[in-house]
Design a protein around this motif. Structure first.
Motif, PDB file in Angstrom:
ATOM      1  N   GLU A 165      -1.128  -2.456 -13.379  1.00 44.64           N
ATOM      2  CA  GLU A 165      -0.160  -1.926 -14.025  1.00 44.64           C
ATOM      3  C   GLU A 165       0.133  -0.365 -13.951  1.00 44.64           C
ATOM      4  O   GLU A 165       1.381   0.076 -14.103  1.00 44.64           O
ATOM      5  N   GLU A 166      -0.997   0.438 -13.528  1.00 41.48           N
ATOM      6  CA  GLU A 166      -0.664   1.873 -13.543  1.00 41.48           C
ATOM      7  C   GLU A 166       0.028   2.249 -12.203  1.00 41.48           C
ATOM      8  O   GLU A 166       1.135   2.988 -12.017  1.00 41.48           O
ATOM      9  N   ARG A 167      -0.252   1.287 -11.005  1.00 43.51           N
ATOM     10  CA  ARG A 167       0.557   1.638  -9.905  1.00 43.51           C
ATOM     11  C   ARG A 167       2.075   1.147 -10.050  1.00 43.51           C
ATOM     12  O   ARG A 167       2.913   1.663  -9.535  1.00 43.51           O
ATOM     13  N   ARG A 168       2.224  -0.009 -10.763  1.00 38.50           N
ATOM     14  CA  ARG A 168       3.571  -0.514 -10.934  1.00 38.50           C
ATOM     15  C   ARG A 168       4.569   0.514 -11.684  1.00 38.50           C
ATOM     16  O   ARG A 168       5.401   0.702 -11.621  1.00 38.50           O
ATOM     17  N   ALA A 169       3.907   1.071 -12.647  1.00 41.94           N
ATOM     18  CA  ALA A 169       4.511   2.087 -13.298  1.00 41.94           C
ATOM     19  C   ALA A 169       4.769   3.327 -12.759  1.00 41.94           C
ATOM     20  O   ALA A 169       6.038   3.906 -12.797  1.00 41.94           O
ATOM     21  N   GLU A 170       3.854   3.706 -11.880  1.00 44.00           N
ATOM     22  CA  GLU A 170       3.997   4.800 -11.155  1.00 44.00           C
ATOM     23  C   GLU A 170       5.149   4.590  -9.869  1.00 44.00           C
ATOM     24  O   GLU A 170       5.879   5.544  -9.575  1.00 44.00           O
ATOM     25  N   LEU A 171       5.292   3.367  -9.224  1.00 45.97           N
ATOM     26  CA  LEU A 171       6.257   3.163  -8.443  1.00 45.97           C
ATOM     27  C   LEU A 171       7.604   3.215  -9.126  1.00 45.97           C
ATOM     28  O   LEU A 171       8.429   3.838  -8.532  1.00 45.97           O
ATOM     29  N   LEU A 172       7.741   2.597 -10.408  1.00 44.25           N
ATOM     30  CA  LEU A 172       9.105   2.838 -11.014  1.00 44.25           C
ATOM     31  C   LEU A 172       9.366   4.082 -11.498  1.00 44.25           C
ATOM     32  O   LEU A 172      10.299   4.585 -11.487  1.00 44.25           O
ATOM     33  N   LYS A 173       8.434   5.117 -11.913  1.00 48.35           N
ATOM     34  CA  LYS A 173       8.811   6.440 -12.139  1.00 48.35           C
ATOM     35  C   LYS A 173       8.971   7.253 -11.142  1.00 48.35           C
ATOM     36  O   LYS A 173      10.171   7.962 -11.284  1.00 48.35           O
ATOM     37  N   GLU A 174       8.777   7.068 -10.277  1.00 52.73           N
ATOM     38  CA  GLU A 174       8.990   7.813  -8.831  1.00 52.73           C
ATOM     39  C   GLU A 174      10.174   7.645  -8.449  1.00 52.73           C
ATOM     40  O   GLU A 174      10.990   8.430  -7.996  1.00 52.73           O
ATOM     41  N   ALA A 175      10.540   6.169  -8.316  1.00 50.25           N
ATOM     42  CA  ALA A 175      11.770   5.759  -7.784  1.00 50.25           C
ATOM     43  C   ALA A 175      13.022   6.103  -8.910  1.00 50.25           C
ATOM     44  O   ALA A 175      14.093   6.710  -8.056  1.00 50.25           O
ATOM     45  N   LEU A 191       0.843  -1.180   0.123  1.00 52.71           N
ATOM     46  CA  LEU A 191      -0.143   0.015   0.215  1.00 52.71           C
ATOM     47  C   LEU A 191       0.745   1.220   0.011  1.00 52.71           C
ATOM     48  O   LEU A 191       0.324   2.415  -0.152  1.00 52.71           O
ATOM     49  N   VAL A 192       2.123   1.225   0.067  1.00 54.79           N
ATOM     50  CA  VAL A 192       2.955   2.502   0.186  1.00 54.79           C
ATOM     51  C   VAL A 192       2.774   3.318  -0.987  1.00 54.79           C
ATOM     52  O   VAL A 192       2.813   2.835  -2.091  1.00 54.79           O
ATOM     53  N   PRO A 193       2.387   4.528  -0.881  1.00 54.73           N
ATOM     54  CA  PRO A 193       2.246   5.301  -2.012  1.00 54.73           C
ATOM     55  C   PRO A 193       3.579   5.535  -2.791  1.00 54.73           C
ATOM     56  O   PRO A 193       4.848   5.648  -2.167  1.00 54.73           O
ATOM     57  N   PRO A 194       3.650   5.627  -4.053  1.00 52.03           N
ATOM     58  CA  PRO A 194       4.728   5.602  -4.839  1.00 52.03           C
ATOM     59  C   PRO A 194       5.757   6.587  -4.387  1.00 52.03           C
ATOM     60  O   PRO A 194       7.071   6.431  -4.397  1.00 52.03           O
ATOM     61  N   LYS A 195       5.376   7.901  -4.232  1.00 53.26           N
ATOM     62  CA  LYS A 195       6.422   8.883  -3.790  1.00 53.26           C
ATOM     63  C   LYS A 195       6.996   8.745  -2.432  1.00 53.26           C
ATOM     64  O   LYS A 195       8.034   8.722  -2.309  1.00 53.26           O
ATOM     65  N   GLN A 196       6.069   8.310  -1.448  1.00 53.36           N
ATOM     66  CA  GLN A 196       6.762   7.868  -0.187  1.00 53.36           C
ATOM     67  C   GLN A 196       7.698   6.604  -0.238  1.00 53.36           C
ATOM     68  O   GLN A 196       8.738   6.664   0.445  1.00 53.36           O
ATOM     69  N   TRP A 197       7.548   5.730  -1.300  1.00 53.53           N
ATOM     70  CA  TRP A 197       8.306   4.681  -1.164  1.00 53.53           C
ATOM     71  C   TRP A 197       9.640   5.221  -2.107  1.00 53.53           C
ATOM     72  O   TRP A 197      10.974   5.046  -1.583  1.00 53.53           O
ATOM     73  N   ALA A 198       9.445   6.152  -3.178  1.00 54.80           N
ATOM     74  CA  ALA A 198      10.676   6.685  -3.479  1.00 54.80           C
ATOM     75  C   ALA A 198      11.614   7.423  -2.669  1.00 54.80           C
ATOM     76  O   ALA A 198      12.951   7.148  -2.583  1.00 54.80           O
ATOM     77  N   GLU A 199      10.844   8.056  -1.743  1.00 58.76           N
ATOM     78  CA  GLU A 199      11.691   9.169  -0.843  1.00 58.76           C
ATOM     79  C   GLU A 199      12.500   8.026   0.326  1.00 58.76           C
ATOM     80  O   GLU A 199      13.493   8.234   0.506  1.00 58.76           O
ATOM     81  N   SER A 200      11.839   6.885   0.589  1.00 56.17           N
ATOM     82  CA  SER A 200      12.494   5.944   1.652  1.00 56.17           C
ATOM     83  C   SER A 200      13.591   5.167   1.143  1.00 56.17           C
ATOM     84  O   SER A 200      14.226   4.796   1.807  1.00 56.17           O
ATOM     85  N   LEU A 201      13.746   5.008  -0.401  1.00 57.04           N
ATOM     86  CA  LEU A 201      14.667   4.119  -0.817  1.00 57.04           C
ATOM     87  C   LEU A 201      16.211   4.618  -0.445  1.00 57.04           C
ATOM     88  O   LEU A 201      17.032   3.832  -0.229  1.00 57.04           O
ATOM     89  N   ALA A 202      16.001   6.067  -0.177  1.00 57.83           N
ATOM     90  CA  ALA A 202      17.528   6.737   0.086  1.00 57.83           C
ATOM     91  C   ALA A 202      17.945   6.157   1.207  1.00 57.83           C
ATOM     92  O   ALA A 202      18.957   6.102   1.698  1.00 57.83           O
ATOM     93  N   TYR A 203      17.213   5.977   2.074  1.00 59.03           N
ATOM     94  CA  TYR A 203      17.379   5.702   3.670  1.00 59.03           C
ATOM     95  C   TYR A 203      17.644   4.198   4.036  1.00 59.03           C
ATOM     96  O   TYR A 203      18.227   4.006   5.010  1.00 59.03           O
TER      97      TYR A 203
END
Length: 258
Positions: free
Chosen positions: A118-128, A71-83
């Motif tokens: 597929e839309e969520r998957r693409a958004e996760l990859l785009k944000e990350a 359920l993690v929102p794509p933007k929040q997941w992208a920001e968390s990757l750095a940590y």
């Protein structure tokens, strides 16, 4: 869920994660979902500090699934990757970098392919891949299978938007590479150039070759898994460094999907 519930659940989860009680934090997420629906978990994750999200999700790689993974929102997941890099012990980076890279792969694969949307998957990859550290994270995965990634690069160059994901390799890295290339051309290029810093044009990758001998030195400059792990460690954001989202560095590859 009322506005009154959100701060209390967010505070509870944050304190549990920082105390190392990840199972209890996950239970708090589950109780919030049971009482208020999945949207409650999404809202809490939207408000959690990214380092807390990283700490929590790093404990649920591989076979252990978390509601946050789904359920993690794509933007929040992208920001968390750095940590995530801040959770890796120095001695493990030195002695067993491939193990860390495999754990990172399990994390990224679990989040991206944990959904059939597929839309969520693409958004996760785009944000990350819109962040410097996200591109480095993908480069770490690609460093585990450089030959296979170069094969995907050749397919991307030759087929462009008609890329199907069918390659000669069944390596687990390939679906992630293909999905990234399909979701974000610029992020795909930037991740490749992180791994292969000598290349400055996507088409150059199509002509690159790798020996089947794992002990043979690669013909082209390639950053090692260990070097990329340290690179990601240096990209952990500070209050003075900003977000790292495509600041001055843009892709200099071809417009393959144009």
């Amino acid at each position: 869920m009322t506005d009154k519930n959100l701060p209390a659940i967010r505070k509870q989860v944050t304190e549990l994660v920082l105390a190392g009680s990840l199972e209890h934090a996950e239970r708090a997420f589950a109780e919030a979902a049971d009482q208020h629906g999945d949207l409650a978990v999404v809202e809490v994750l939207q408000e959690l500090p990214p380092h807390v999200t990283a700490l929590h999700m790093s404990g649920f790689d591989g076979g252990k699934m978390s509601l946050a993974t789904l359920l993690v929102p794509p933007k929040q997941w992208a920001e968390s990757l750095a940590y995530l890099a801040a959770t890796w012990p120095d001695d493990m980076i030195e002695d067993d970098p491939e193990r860390i890279a495999e754990s990172l792969f399990a994390h990224i694969h679990g989040v991206v392919f944990g959904t059939e949307d597929e839309e969520r998957r693409a958004e996760l990859l785009k944000e990350a891949s819109a962040t410097d550290w996200g591109c480095t994270a993908f480069a770490i995965l690609f460093s585990l299978a450089p030959k296979e990634v170069l094969e995907v690069a050749g397919e991307v160059i030759s087929k462009g938007a008609y890329l199907t994901g069918q390659t000669a390799s069944d390596n687990d890295i390939v679906p992630v590479a293909v999905a990234l290339a399909q979701a974000n051309e610029d992020g795909w290029d930037r991740a490749l150039f992180e791994l292969f810093p000598e290349f400055r044009h996507s088409a150059d990758l199509a002509d690159a070759e790798f020996s089947d001998d794992p002990d043979e030195e690669p013909e082209h400059l390639q950053r090692s898994t260990k070097e990329l792990l340290y690179r990601l460690r240096k990209q952990v954001p500070t209050t003075r460094s900003g977000t790292g989202r495509e600041r001055a560095r843009r892709s200099i590859g071809t417009g393959i999907f144009g």
